[in-house]
Design an enzyme around this catalytic site. Sequence first.
Site, PDB file in Angstrom:
ATOM      1  CG  HIS A 142      -5.928   1.846   5.204  1.00 43.27           C
ATOM      2  ND1 HIS A 142      -5.346   2.787   6.151  1.00 43.27           N
ATOM      3  CD2 HIS A 142      -4.763   0.992   5.173  1.00 43.27           C
ATOM      4  CE1 HIS A 142      -4.232   2.656   6.479  1.00 43.27           C
ATOM      5  NE2 HIS A 142      -3.773   1.130   5.966  1.00 43.27           N
TER       6      HIS A 142
ATOM      7  CD  GLU B 281      -2.709   5.213   6.787  1.00 41.97           C
ATOM      8  OE1 GLU B 281      -2.775   5.277   5.696  1.00 41.97           O
ATOM      9  OE2 GLU B 281      -1.765   4.859   7.549  1.00 41.97           O
TER      10      GLU B 281
ATOM     11  N   GLY C  51       2.734  -1.172   4.180  1.00 39.71           N
ATOM     12  CA  GLY C  51       2.945   0.237   3.939  1.00 39.71           C
ATOM     13  C   GLY C  51       4.396   0.800   3.701  1.00 39.71           C
ATOM     14  N   GLY C  52       4.879   1.304   4.873  1.00 41.65           N
ATOM     15  CA  GLY C  52       6.164   1.842   4.426  1.00 41.65           C
ATOM     16  C   GLY C  52       7.245   0.939   3.714  1.00 41.65           C
TER      17      GLY C  52
ATOM     18  N   GLY D  99       2.638   2.098  10.735  1.00 39.96           N
ATOM     19  CA  GLY D  99       3.478   2.966  10.706  1.00 39.96           C
ATOM     20  C   GLY D  99       4.231   3.304  12.118  1.00 39.96           C
TER      21      GLY D  99
ATOM     22  CB  SER E  79       5.301  -2.141  12.022  1.00 34.75           C
ATOM     23  OG  SER E  79       4.966  -0.713  12.211  1.00 34.75           O
TER      24      SER E  79
ATOM     25  CG  ASN F 141      -1.818   1.002   1.402  1.00 38.30           C
ATOM     26  OD1 ASN F 141      -1.681   1.978   0.497  1.00 38.30           O
ATOM     27  ND2 ASN F 141      -2.206   1.309   2.440  1.00 38.30           N
ATOM     28  CD1 TRP F 142       3.690   0.941  -2.327  1.00 43.04           C
ATOM     29  CD2 TRP F 142       3.767   1.986  -4.705  1.00 43.04           C
ATOM     30  NE1 TRP F 142       4.494   0.436  -3.176  1.00 43.04           N
ATOM     31  CE2 TRP F 142       4.456   0.984  -4.164  1.00 43.04           C
ATOM     32  CE3 TRP F 142       3.691   2.627  -5.677  1.00 43.04           C
ATOM     33  CZ2 TRP F 142       5.294   0.406  -5.564  1.00 43.04           C
ATOM     34  CZ3 TRP F 142       4.359   2.205  -6.930  1.00 43.04           C
ATOM     35  CH2 TRP F 142       5.053   1.177  -6.740  1.00 43.04           C
ATOM     36  CE  LYS F 143      -0.190   3.351   4.800  1.00 45.54           C
ATOM     37  NZ  LYS F 143      -0.086   3.202   6.483  1.00 45.54           N
TER      38      LYS F 143
ATOM     39  CD  GLU G 107      -3.429  -2.730   7.503  1.00 39.66           C
ATOM     40  OE1 GLU G 107      -2.328  -2.706   6.951  1.00 39.66           O
ATOM     41  OE2 GLU G 107      -4.438  -1.735   7.004  1.00 39.66           O
TER      42      GLU G 107
END
Length: 254
Positions: A97, A99, A236-237, A175, A215, A11-13, A169
């Site tokens: 998600h 966020e 993600g990251g 994150g 993470s 997920n590149w957000k 999640e």
Amino acid sequence: MSQRIPFIAGNWKMHKTAGEAARTARDLVARLGAVSDVEVMIAPPYTALDAVGREVKGSPVKLGAQNLFWADEGAYTGEVAGGMLIDLGCRFVLIGHSERRQYFGETDETVHRRIAAALRHGLAPVMCIGETEAQREAGETFSVLDKQIADGLKDQISDGLETLVLAYEPVWAIGTGKTATTDQAQEAHRFIRGKLAKQFGESLAERTRILYGGSVKPENIAELMAMPDIDGALVGGASLKAETFANIVRYRAP
Ligand code: PGA
């Protein structure tokens, strides 16, 4: 052994221009080669879907979007419909998600509408659920997950959910560098599978892939994947760099 094919999703957000995203996708495709024992998906921002779609075409890397709107078209400034995503080659779409829930007013009701829209368009929904730190501390983890699944998937029947993927999640692990312990993750995944079995029957529950997210990195993927109810990861990251993400996809390599 479960028959579920491991699924690693990136997920590149809100990262990368179209050009940057295309370069990362090209690098990833080159690094992964003909990977076949793991299903791989990346979800760049909408603005990079076309460029990334061209790079991954014909490769094992599948394209996903980060959201969709529930109407098929209309006066909804700023929204994107399922048909538009299919047109760009998307096969998957993230829904709910944390966020989106935290910053953009997403609720179980809007998740429910988006799930229905994704299925109508032939997009495989990756439905994200998970508790906040306060909810975990209050002992509400299972009741939160129960409600997110019950309400997000209400009115669905098991036959319509063949493509559904769930992503657990825990919000406090996203994150933050804090990962749930493998036991905490397994316990939640087991609960989720049990809930799916109650709502839709054993057969769908056994076939549905449940990803862990929060993470995930090359250093912890193998121990997570060793748990019986963890079928993949939503990253993600650590998905932003092709090399790191490729190492996660190749978690089985020595
Ligand atoms: P993270 O994000 O890997 O950066 O924690 C996961 C996610 O939000 O899907």
